[in-house]
Design a protein around this motif. Structure first.
Motif, PDB file in Angstrom:
ATOM      1  N   ALA A 242       5.261 -13.103   3.664  1.00  0.00           N
ATOM      2  CA  ALA A 242       6.101 -11.954   3.303  1.00  0.00           C
ATOM      3  C   ALA A 242       6.492 -12.017   1.831  1.00  0.00           C
ATOM      4  CB  ALA A 242       7.348 -11.911   4.184  1.00  0.00           C
ATOM      5  N   ALA A 243       6.822 -13.222   1.348  1.00  0.00           N
ATOM      6  CA  ALA A 243       7.221 -13.367  -0.051  1.00  0.00           C
ATOM      7  C   ALA A 243       6.049 -13.087  -0.987  1.00  0.00           C
ATOM      8  CB  ALA A 243       7.767 -14.774  -0.299  1.00  0.00           C
ATOM      9  N   ALA A 244       4.837 -13.449  -0.580  1.00  0.00           N
ATOM     10  CA  ALA A 244       3.666 -13.171  -1.413  1.00  0.00           C
ATOM     11  C   ALA A 244       3.358 -11.680  -1.460  1.00  0.00           C
ATOM     12  CB  ALA A 244       2.461 -13.940  -0.873  1.00  0.00           C
ATOM     13  N   LEU A 245       3.622 -10.976  -0.356  1.00  0.00           N
ATOM     14  CA  LEU A 245       3.308  -9.545  -0.285  1.00  0.00           C
ATOM     15  C   LEU A 245       4.428  -8.660  -0.828  1.00  0.00           C
ATOM     16  CD1 LEU A 245       1.700  -9.342   3.271  1.00  0.00           C
ATOM     17  CD2 LEU A 245       0.521  -9.210   1.072  1.00  0.00           C
ATOM     18  N   VAL A 248       4.165  -6.923  -4.302  1.00  0.00           N
ATOM     19  CA  VAL A 248       3.059  -5.958  -4.316  1.00  0.00           C
ATOM     20  C   VAL A 248       3.455  -4.687  -3.589  1.00  0.00           C
ATOM     21  CG1 VAL A 248       0.689  -5.536  -3.583  1.00  0.00           C
ATOM     22  CG2 VAL A 248       1.338  -7.789  -4.459  1.00  0.00           C
ATOM     23  N   ILE A 249       4.026  -4.851  -2.402  1.00  0.00           N
ATOM     24  CA  ILE A 249       4.394  -3.679  -1.600  1.00  0.00           C
ATOM     25  C   ILE A 249       5.511  -2.901  -2.275  1.00  0.00           C
ATOM     26  CG2 ILE A 249       5.255  -2.902   0.641  1.00  0.00           C
ATOM     27  CD1 ILE A 249       3.958  -5.357   1.898  1.00  0.00           C
ATOM     28  N   ARG A 250       6.473  -3.619  -2.874  1.00  0.00           N
ATOM     29  CA  ARG A 250       7.543  -2.899  -3.574  1.00  0.00           C
ATOM     30  C   ARG A 250       6.985  -2.083  -4.732  1.00  0.00           C
ATOM     31  NH1 ARG A 250      11.744  -4.760  -7.928  1.00  0.00           N
ATOM     32  NH2 ARG A 250      13.217  -3.035  -7.845  1.00  0.00           N
ATOM     33  N   GLY A 251       6.030  -2.658  -5.462  1.00  0.00           N
ATOM     34  CA  GLY A 251       5.413  -1.910  -6.548  1.00  0.00           C
ATOM     35  C   GLY A 251       4.749  -0.641  -6.043  1.00  0.00           C
ATOM     36  N   LEU A 252       4.056  -0.718  -4.897  1.00  0.00           N
ATOM     37  CA  LEU A 252       3.421   0.463  -4.320  1.00  0.00           C
ATOM     38  C   LEU A 252       4.468   1.478  -3.879  1.00  0.00           C
ATOM     39  CD1 LEU A 252       0.667  -1.279  -2.143  1.00  0.00           C
ATOM     40  CD2 LEU A 252       0.360  -0.134  -4.350  1.00  0.00           C
ATOM     41  N   ALA A 253       5.515   0.996  -3.203  1.00  0.00           N
ATOM     42  CA  ALA A 253       6.557   1.893  -2.693  1.00  0.00           C
ATOM     43  C   ALA A 253       7.404   2.491  -3.805  1.00  0.00           C
ATOM     44  CB  ALA A 253       7.454   1.149  -1.703  1.00  0.00           C
ATOM     45  N   SER A 254       7.242   1.990  -5.026  1.00  0.00           N
ATOM     46  CA  SER A 254       8.004   2.490  -6.171  1.00  0.00           C
ATOM     47  C   SER A 254       7.135   3.308  -7.123  1.00  0.00           C
ATOM     48  CB  SER A 254       8.635   1.314  -6.934  1.00  0.00           C
ATOM     49  OG  SER A 254       9.522   0.583  -6.129  1.00  0.00           O
ATOM     50  N   THR A 255       6.024   3.815  -6.632  1.00  0.00           N
ATOM     51  CA  THR A 255       5.125   4.584  -7.497  1.00  0.00           C
ATOM     52  C   THR A 255       5.824   5.806  -8.075  1.00  0.00           C
ATOM     53  OG1 THR A 255       3.180   3.832  -6.268  1.00  0.00           O
ATOM     54  CG2 THR A 255       2.936   5.845  -7.592  1.00  0.00           C
ATOM     55  N   GLY A 519      13.319  -7.514  -2.019  1.00  0.00           N
ATOM     56  CA  GLY A 519      12.016  -6.875  -2.128  1.00  0.00           C
ATOM     57  C   GLY A 519      11.222  -7.248  -3.349  1.00  0.00           C
ATOM     58  N   GLY A 520      11.851  -7.784  -4.373  1.00  0.00           N
ATOM     59  CA  GLY A 520      11.141  -8.111  -5.603  1.00  0.00           C
ATOM     60  C   GLY A 520      12.100  -8.661  -6.630  1.00  0.00           C
ATOM     61  N   ILE A 567       4.452  -9.621 -12.457  1.00  0.00           N
ATOM     62  CA  ILE A 567       3.100  -9.115 -12.693  1.00  0.00           C
ATOM     63  C   ILE A 567       2.520  -8.516 -11.417  1.00  0.00           C
ATOM     64  CG2 ILE A 567       0.741  -9.831 -13.256  1.00  0.00           C
ATOM     65  CD1 ILE A 567       2.023 -11.885 -15.203  1.00  0.00           C
ATOM     66  N   ASP A 568       2.718  -9.191 -10.273  1.00  0.00           N
ATOM     67  CA  ASP A 568       2.244  -8.649  -8.998  1.00  0.00           C
ATOM     68  C   ASP A 568       2.892  -7.294  -8.701  1.00  0.00           C
ATOM     69  OD1 ASP A 568       0.598 -10.795  -8.525  1.00  0.00           O
ATOM     70  OD2 ASP A 568       1.981 -11.826  -7.168  1.00  0.00           O
ATOM     71  N   GLN A 569       4.137  -7.160  -9.081  1.00  0.00           N
ATOM     72  CA  GLN A 569       4.899  -5.942  -8.817  1.00  0.00           C
ATOM     73  C   GLN A 569       4.391  -4.767  -9.652  1.00  0.00           C
ATOM     74  OE1 GLN A 569       9.393  -6.437  -7.642  1.00  0.00           O
ATOM     75  NE2 GLN A 569       9.217  -6.109  -9.817  1.00  0.00           N
ATOM     76  N   GLY A 570       3.991  -5.069 -10.890  1.00  0.00           N
ATOM     77  CA  GLY A 570       3.443  -4.036 -11.759  1.00  0.00           C
ATOM     78  C   GLY A 570       4.446  -3.017 -12.242  1.00  0.00           C
TER      79      GLY A 570
END
Length: 703
Positions: A242-245, A248-255, A519-520, A567-570
């Motif tokens: 969950a911590a690895a994902l 990434v998922i927060r970055g997507l959900a924050s588009t 989340g990030g 960086i993963d978060q973008g």
């Protein structure tokens, strides 16, 4: 007790039990008589929970107060024909409630006000219990209601909340004199009574009878068999995944807009995602308006097992996210009318990852957490409906009408403007005292979620508790139940983390805790530090190593591990180093501390050059003479520096102030101000900067 006291006590009891209704869901009311302060004559009134409040924490200030005669007179001017709702005119009726208010009227009346005022009963409860909504969303809910309740509970077909629904319920009650309440198709329950006690008892009877029916009559595996390979991972492995994902998922959900996240690996969610029917049911979406307004019409569901390679999982999440956005845009285009509000964003609010859990998102931690709680409610509803029948939510056209209702848009527009650091997630090392504590307080006050990281577990916990208490104090006059609920729910601002920054594994655990909590991560403050003041010849290898270990190496490790997530978060981000005037100023008896601070100062420049490509800004703050409230000075450093300068320790702050250009003492709050200035959004094009907070020391001017 007075009518209002009875109503508040009943509301708090019902709202404190999540089996009865979800957070901020449902409303309660009472009718009674008061004296008109103008005429002195008695006047019949309706007290009803206002728009946006929560039953568990409701106080008298959260009630709307209306004159019953004027409210019921609206029946004669309602523009809809009998039995046929007029959606374009319903909004007019809500606006008309303002003309029915008694005095200032209290809170804003909700859309459900008509339901309470038109029903001929002194007390009315409208609730969203999972068991009740299971009946409301069952394919044959009307027949099941009859089977379960006989003539004690009637069925009202789905209708969008509003004035016509109030008329419908009033008519059903009149036609069914033995009924204690109704199941509202696709929605929830409404119960009534002649006294507050009777109304509450009737509400609980409906909820408990519905649950008992499901428990006794329901199929044992309503979500189907477990799919091999989709079972929950062991807890430690699950949290690591969950911590690895999460970033990434927060970055997507924050588009479309930055979001705060919440993660849960509850048994309810993990079991649902391990079962064969979860893709079909998740695709059907939620039904109760309170649910899908917070969770969107459906979640994003990963279609890979939890043991899939991480890179493959991330790539698939990116594909599914693009697909989700396209489908949501198509949903909006299909149902929008020329006067619909603009699309609010196409990103998911709920992301489900089999074997790992659920990630939910919102404009702040509470909103994100509550969205997840609502989806757990939705899972429970699906389970109940599938156990006794099949789950059949209201159709998407109806969901869209509510999601993009002008009244819902108006409610969103009334929300206060976000604070400067809203949606930002900050990690502050050395946050348990002194400068770190001041920084944590300032960031939280400006809207950030804060992880208070400190080697001293008690200090970190105390500061986190201070930050949460500042935002979760129960309202004045709150009942005991309301106060307990406020304290329970008021923990969404800060969390404590125990970490020794010289220990890489401990830092990695702290970052894991950070991304699982919120989340990030967006903002890192490297503040952890200590100082040992000695002449060169008295400075031991240990003195040198410990100071370089905490400040030079520690801030490097924290920055490196945080940068991975950033960086993963973008989404860019900020790293701020609390260095020192001594990073550029040569003073006596301070070689180890000053050299470590110089190391930190150059890390700022190096990382600013390297991380800029990722939108990550790295800046520093150079304080000096922070004596009062400083953890370093109180640990013996103050006595050492006072001895070096030949002044009493209690006068050290004043001594430092006298030697500055501004003749001002520097406090921890002044350092916190500089951190805020660097990260609040006005200096978007600034990186690699060192900001002096020393009241003016010419010898430390940057060149």
């Amino acid at each position: 007790m007075s009518t209002v006291d009875d109503l508040i006590a009943r509301s708090n009891r019902l709202g404190a039990d999540r089996r009865n209704t979800n957070y901020a869901g449902g409303n309660t009311s009472a009718k009674g008589t008061d004296t008109d302060p103008v005429t002195g004559a008695p006047v019949d009134l309706l007290w009803v929970k206002g728009s946006g409040g929560d039953l568990g924490t409701l106080t008298p200030g959260g009630l709307a107060v209306l004159r019953l005669d004027r409210l019921r007179a609206l029946v004669d001017v309602y523009p809809g024909s009998p039995g046929v709702a007029s959606p374009e005119r319903e909004d007019e009726m809500v606006a008309a409630f303002d003309y029915c208010l008694h005095g200032r009227g209290g809170a804003a009346p909700s859309i459900d006000t008509a339901m309470h005022g038109l029903v001929e009963a002194a007390h009315v409860d409208h609730l969203h219990p999972d068991a009740g909504i299971a009946f409301a969303t069952a394919a044959d809910g009307e027949a099941l209601t009859k089977e379960c309740f006989g003539d004690r509970v009637a069925w009202v077909p789905w209708r969008r909340p509003g004035f016509q629904l109030g008329l419908d319920i009033a008519a059903v009650k009149q036609a069914n004199p033995r009924a204690i309440g109704v199941i509202l198709g696709g929605h929830g329950i409404t119960a009534w009574g002649g006294t507050s006690e009777e109304c509450e008892a009737n509400s609980l009877e409906i909820i408990r009878s519905a649950q008992a029916f499901i428990d006794e009559r329901g199929r044992p595996e309503p979500f189907g068999p477990i799919v091999e390979g989709y079972q929950a991972l062991p807890e430690a492995e699950r949290h690591a995944r969950a911590a690895a994902l999460a970033p990434v998922i927060r970055g997507l959900a924050s588009t479309d807009r930055r979001q705060v996240g919440h993660y849960t690996g509850s048994d309810v969610v993990l079991d649902f995602l391990a079962r064969a029917e979860h893709p079909r049911l998740a695709a059907l979406g939620t039904s109760c308006p309170d649910h899908f307004l917070r969770t969107k019409v459906r979640p994003l569901v990963l279609d890979l097992p939890p043991t899939a390679p991480l890179d493959e999982t991330i790539n698939r999440l990116r594909q599914l996210h693009a697909q989700y956005r396209a489908e949501y845009a198509a949903y909006y285009t299909q149902y929008a009318t020329p006067d619909s509000p603009p699309m609010r964003g196409a990103d998911p609010a709920i992301v489900l990852v089999p074997g790992v859990g659920m990630f939910s998102y919102g404009a702040n931690k509470q909103t994100a957490r509550v969205a997840g709680e609502f989806y757990v409610n939705a899972v429970n509803v699906m389970r109940g409906a599938e156990a006794i029948s099949s789950y059949r939510p209201i159709d998407e056209a109806e969901k869209f009408r509510i999601e993009y209702w002008a009244l819902e848009e108006a409610k969103l527009q009334r929300m206060p403007k976000p604070k400067p650091l809203a949606t930002r997630i900050a990690l502050v090392t050395g946050g348990g005292s002194g400068i770190g504590r001041a920084i944590a307080h300032r960031l939280a006050a400006e809207g950030a979620c804060v992880v208070v990281a400190d080697r001293n577990a008690d200090g970190a916990a105390a500061v986190a508790a201070e930050l949460n208490a500042a935002t979760s104090a129960p309202p004045s006059g709150a009942s005991a139940a309301a106060a307990d609920a406020a304290r329970t729910w008021g923990t969404d601002v800060a969390v404590p983390v125990t970490v020794d920054v010289t220990d890489t594994a401990a830092v990695q655990r702290a970052l894991q805790q950070t991304v699982l909590a919120f989340g990030g991560i967006d903002l890192v403050v490297n503040n952890a530090g200590l100082s040992i003041s000695k002449p060169l010849l008295e400075t031991t290898d240990g003195d040198w190593d410990i100071q370089h270990g905490v400040m030079a190496r520690g801030s490097f490790v924290v920055s490196r591990e945080a940068a991975r997530a950033l960086i993963d978060q973008g989404m860019g981000g900020d790293i701020v180093y609390i260095a020192s005037k001594n990073s550029v100023f040569a003073g006596p008896n301070n070689v180890a501390y000053s050299a470590a601070k110089a190391d930190q100062a150059h890390q700022v420049r190096l990382l600013a050059a390297e991380l800029g490509a990722h939108g990550i800004r790295v800046n520093g703050v150079n304080p000096d003479g922070v004596v009062r409230g400083s953890g370093i000075f109180s640990s013996g450093w103050g006595a050492q520096r006072a001895a070096t300068y030949g002044v009493p320790e209690e006068e050290l702050g004043a001594y430092y102030a006298k030697r500055t250009l501004l003749k001002l003492e520097v406090l921890p709050e002044h350092v916190a101000n500089a951190v805020f200035a660097l990260t609040a959004g006005d200096l978007t094009h600034t990186t690699g900067l060192h900001v002096p907070v020393d009241a003016g020391v010419a010898a430390a001017f940057l060149r």
